[in-house]
Design an enzyme around this catalytic site. Sequence first.
Site, PDB file in Angstrom:
ATOM      1  CD1 TRP A  68      -3.416   0.214   0.758  1.00 42.15           C
ATOM      2  CD2 TRP A  68      -2.678  -1.884   0.814  1.00 42.15           C
ATOM      3  NE1 TRP A  68      -4.489  -0.622   0.515  1.00 42.15           N
ATOM      4  CE2 TRP A  68      -4.066  -1.909   0.544  1.00 42.15           C
ATOM      5  CE3 TRP A  68      -1.984  -3.100   0.873  1.00 42.15           C
ATOM      6  CZ2 TRP A  68      -4.776  -3.089   0.351  1.00 42.15           C
ATOM      7  CZ3 TRP A  68      -2.681  -4.277   0.684  1.00 42.15           C
ATOM      8  CH2 TRP A  68      -4.057  -4.264   0.425  1.00 42.15           C
ATOM      9  CD  GLN A  91      -3.384   4.699   0.357  1.00 42.38           C
ATOM     10  OE1 GLN A  91      -2.231   4.272   0.421  1.00 42.38           O
ATOM     11  NE2 GLN A  91      -4.351   4.237   1.145  1.00 42.38           N
ATOM     12  CE1 TYR A  96      -9.856   0.553   8.109  1.00 42.42           C
ATOM     13  CE2 TYR A  96     -11.305   1.289   6.338  1.00 42.42           C
ATOM     14  CZ  TYR A  96     -10.056   0.886   6.774  1.00 42.42           C
ATOM     15  OH  TYR A  96      -9.015   0.796   5.881  1.00 42.42           O
ATOM     16  CG  ASP A 134      -0.347   1.307   4.767  1.00 43.35           C
ATOM     17  OD1 ASP A 134      -0.611   0.917   5.911  1.00 43.35           O
ATOM     18  OD2 ASP A 134      -1.221   1.746   3.989  1.00 43.35           O
ATOM     19  CG  ASP A 193      -9.942   3.592   3.154  1.00 41.99           C
ATOM     20  OD1 ASP A 193      -9.123   4.491   2.937  1.00 41.99           O
ATOM     21  OD2 ASP A 193      -9.661   2.381   3.053  1.00 41.99           O
ATOM     22  CD  GLU A 247      -6.485  -1.785   9.775  1.00 39.08           C
ATOM     23  OE1 GLU A 247      -6.838  -1.192   8.742  1.00 39.08           O
ATOM     24  OE2 GLU A 247      -6.936  -2.898  10.119  1.00 39.08           O
ATOM     25  CE1 TYR A 296      -7.402  -6.194   0.660  1.00 39.29           C
ATOM     26  CE2 TYR A 296      -7.450  -5.411  -1.604  1.00 39.29           C
ATOM     27  CZ  TYR A 296      -7.575  -5.165  -0.252  1.00 39.29           C
ATOM     28  OH  TYR A 296      -7.883  -3.902   0.188  1.00 39.29           O
ATOM     29  N   GLY A 341      -7.009   8.078   2.359  1.00 36.98           N
ATOM     30  CA  GLY A 341      -6.405   7.322   3.443  1.00 36.98           C
ATOM     31  C   GLY A 341      -7.385   7.049   4.563  1.00 36.98           C
TER      32      GLY A 341
END
Length: 443
Positions: A43, A118, A370, A46, A179, A414, A93, A177
Amino acid sequence: MGGAARAGAARTEALRRLAIGTLEANWEHDHTVPSRTLYPHQWSWDSAFIAVGLAHVRPDRAWRELRSLFAAQWADGRVPHIVFHPALPVGSYFPGPQFWASTVADGAPAVATSGIVQPPVHAPAAWLVHRRAPSEASVRQLRRLYPRLVAQQRYLTTRRDLGGGGLACLVHPWESGLDNSPAWDAPLAAVPADLAVMRAYRRHDTAQAAVAHRPTDLDYARYVALVGSYRRRAYVDADLTDRHPFLVECPLFNAALGAAEHALARIADVVGADPGPHRDRAARITRAVVDRLYDPVTGAFHPRDLRTGRLLPVRTVLGLLPLILPDLPPRQVDAVLAEACSPRFGLAARMARPLPSHDRTAPDFEPVRYWRGPAWLNIAWLLWQGLRLHRRPDLAAGLRESMVSTVATGGCHEYFHPDTSAGLGSAAFSGTAALLLDALAEE
């Protein structure tokens, strides 16, 4: 050494070992996966954060991390938000390479990638890697990356200036970023979505985390619809204003854009290029961020929806991140600090709780879903950089201790519960481990 000092040193060493072990376990030949469970590919932002942490322990890997990402740069300069690992099986994925079908685009690389981007945090990351471990070898790495970083900025400041005001425009919430932030609810509500489309796909995130912690199926249906809209145009940005249903200028994304120009000016000095154009562009971006995204009525920064021409009123952590601009005017610096220190976010020299991703006082604050409330180390780290830039060592120290204490409680997860610091999302998360290393290095 007294007992408290010994305990502090022991905590630091234990956390350092945890962070290094996490990064080692997630290393994948020439890059680091965010996690072995939910995020098995590379990513974009990241990798930038991971490089910052690796600079403290494996600078060679930090440079490989950035090189491998930019090897997948498109001909137009965009750096895709996912670079897919070709050895992983189809369906490992979602949304995977078959869904993105990047080969439909002219100038896409040979390796499969997504078609969106991103936040451009990569130039500051490259500068920090060099600064953490300067050498002739790091200068060579900067020289190699510099034209690619310039191309990334050129793409964002030209092809993505869809509003014509000097800022880059998001075409998908994933580009921010953040989301699933409540910041995107209003523009997303205008995106036509068919829940039946989700029957054709299998979400992997809800197999790894509780459904109540993740975006809803309706959110995902809209995300899928937006990718479909962009993919049908072969990821061409021209004329998106006439056809694409999601067009938003984001405070974090554009603050990162301006900060990148400041970093490129420093890199240019080192590699023998002219820093002047970077400084000029940085100043223009900062002015545009203030002119287009600052609301003097609320005293806060907000995303601008290009479809309506209005600022989105939701107050999320996005509005704090213009503080990473070193030339942010004093009035706006004071406004960001007032917002950050308010009950909405709770920044203080001694913080009782981690920095949340959304306004704690809002009726739609969700502490476990999230980006709708949980705390993230990468956002806290960016704000920490801004506090140091603008000479607030008291608040910077409080935020840094909060970051370290959060991981000491919740592990290298995370994201984290914004009240208890319990770990949420993927365990053994590389971005958290890397930025923890950077925070620990400041002791």
